[in-house]
Design an enzyme around this catalytic site. Structure first.
Site, PDB file in Angstrom:
ATOM      1  N   ASP A  10       0.867  -1.300  -0.004  1.00 59.38           N
ATOM      2  CA  ASP A  10       0.032   0.108  -0.045  1.00 59.38           C
ATOM      3  C   ASP A  10       0.816   1.153   0.207  1.00 59.38           C
ATOM      4  O   ASP A  10       0.979   1.894   1.078  1.00 59.38           O
ATOM      5  CB  ASP A  10      -0.812  -0.118   1.144  1.00 59.38           C
ATOM      6  CG  ASP A  10      -0.324  -0.133   2.415  1.00 59.38           C
ATOM      7  OD1 ASP A  10       0.850  -0.631   2.409  1.00 59.38           O
ATOM      8  OD2 ASP A  10      -0.768   0.449   3.623  1.00 59.38           O
ATOM      9  N   HIS A 241       9.130  -0.393   8.907  1.00 61.47           N
ATOM     10  CA  HIS A 241       8.338  -1.750   8.989  1.00 61.47           C
ATOM     11  C   HIS A 241       8.483  -2.574   7.838  1.00 61.47           C
ATOM     12  O   HIS A 241       8.824  -3.832   7.946  1.00 61.47           O
ATOM     13  CB  HIS A 241       6.983  -1.378   8.840  1.00 61.47           C
ATOM     14  CG  HIS A 241       6.278  -0.392  10.171  1.00 61.47           C
ATOM     15  ND1 HIS A 241       6.220  -0.907  11.330  1.00 61.47           N
ATOM     16  CD2 HIS A 241       5.620   0.676  10.217  1.00 61.47           C
ATOM     17  CE1 HIS A 241       5.705   0.002  12.270  1.00 61.47           C
ATOM     18  NE2 HIS A 241       5.463   1.029  11.344  1.00 61.47           N
TER      19      HIS A 241
END
Ligand code: RIB
Ligand code: CA
Length: 327
Positions: A10, A241
């Protein structure tokens, strides 16, 4: 042999770093990228995926457009406050690059898994909508993939959207639940490790001292650092992340502690919606084998690995595309 991967993302700021790392690392064979809604809307995520592979000089890597919202048809909620309106820390070029392929991100996963049975690690670093859709279109998919690695969840760490839920899981718990209950070997790279593997100003300086690719990455991290300063750390640094999930999923970083346990996702309404429940009760006995367990939960990995990701991007030199901003 380089590990074949498909990256589903995303594309906000940390996803951009993950794509760059995967596209530039010689030991990763990035077969394809799929976009998914999440940090930003699907148009923006797709544009950023295309821009990032082109920026890395890898415009030949196919990019497929994915789902625009959660699998149950509920409204999508985005995180522009974390990644900027453009998903690039409001520092993107504003210039669209390239075209998507004609198939969807879910179809792309299936096509490639059939072409390279048991060779591909699917690495999903956004909401798991595309992965769950692929699973519903092709129930034999678990036997066609080497494994699935996700950036998502929290086994012992607090959540980052609610007290207990991490963003990628919380965005689409029904999709994530399908991913957790499938029979593939699943590796969960969650907040337990991604919150302590951080980038600081020294990493940004290394990026900024590189070519135009590193400089672009340093620029877009500025906004991301500000978010983490206010929301998490009280000082200028950020997580990375998604790149950590790529490193672990591609086998470039061996976790120091990653027991295989039973794990599931809480669905339905209520305060624990989107929580990942991992059975860590074996921790006092060195995590003995659990019947039926398929989820490898990464609980400890080397936080210093951040510098490896930064090095690969800083050493990449200049991009073949123009990275100056459109005024
Ligand atoms: O919780 C962090 C995750 O949510 C990362 O993948 C970030 O890019 C967002 O998708
Ligand atoms: Ca992401």
């Amino acid at each position: 042999m380089a590990q074949k991967i498909i990256l589903d993302c995303d594309t906000g700021v940390d996803d951009t770093m993950a794509i760059l790392y995967a596209a530039l690392h010689p030991e990763i064979d990035l077969l394809a990228v799929g976009s998914v809604w999440g940090n930003v809307d699907i148009e923006t995520a797709t544009r950023n995926c295309l821009h990032t592979v082109a920026m890395a000089g890898r415009a030949e890597i196919p990019v497929a457009r994915g789902a625009a919202g959660p699998i149950d048809g509920s409204d999508a909620v985005f995180a522009y406050h974390v990644h900027g309106d453009d998903g690039q820390g409001n520092a993107g070029t504003g210039r669209p690059v390239g075209e998507t392929v004609e198939w969807t991100a879910a179809e792309q996963i299936i096509r490639l898994a059939k072409r390279h049975p048991k060779e591909i690690e699917l690495i999903a670093v956004g909401p798991m909508t595309n992965v769950a859709l692929a699973l519903s279109l092709c129930p034999e998919l678990p036997s066609l993939l080497k494994g699935v690695t996700i950036m998502g969840g929290a086994a012992g760490a607090p959540g980052n959207v609610t007290e207990v839920a991490e963003a990628n899981i919380h965005s689409d718990p029904e999709a994530a639940a399908a991913v957790f209950s499938a029979t593939w070997p699943l590796t969960m790279v969650g907040l337990d490790v991604t919150m302590i593997t951080t980038l600081d100003d020294s990493h940004r300086a290394t990026l900024a001292a590189g070519g135009s690719i590193g400089q672009y990455m340093a620029d877009i991290l500025d906004f991301y650092f500000s978010f983490f300063e206010a929301a998490a750390f009280g000082e200028r640094r950020s997580c990375m992340h998604d790149a950590l999930a790529v490193a672990i999923g591609a086998g470039l970083l061996e976790p120091e502690l990653a027991p295989i346990v039973n794990a599931y996702v809480v669905t339905g309404a209520g305060p624990t919606r989107g929580q990942t429940v991992c059975d860590l009760r074996g921790m006092y006995m060195g995590y003995p084998e659990q019947h039926g367990a398929t989820t490898r939960v990464v609980l400890k990995s080397d936080p210093a690995f951040a510098k490896d990701v930064v090095r690969v991007i800083a050493e990449a030199g200049d991009s073949p595309i123009d990275l100056t901003r459109v005024r």
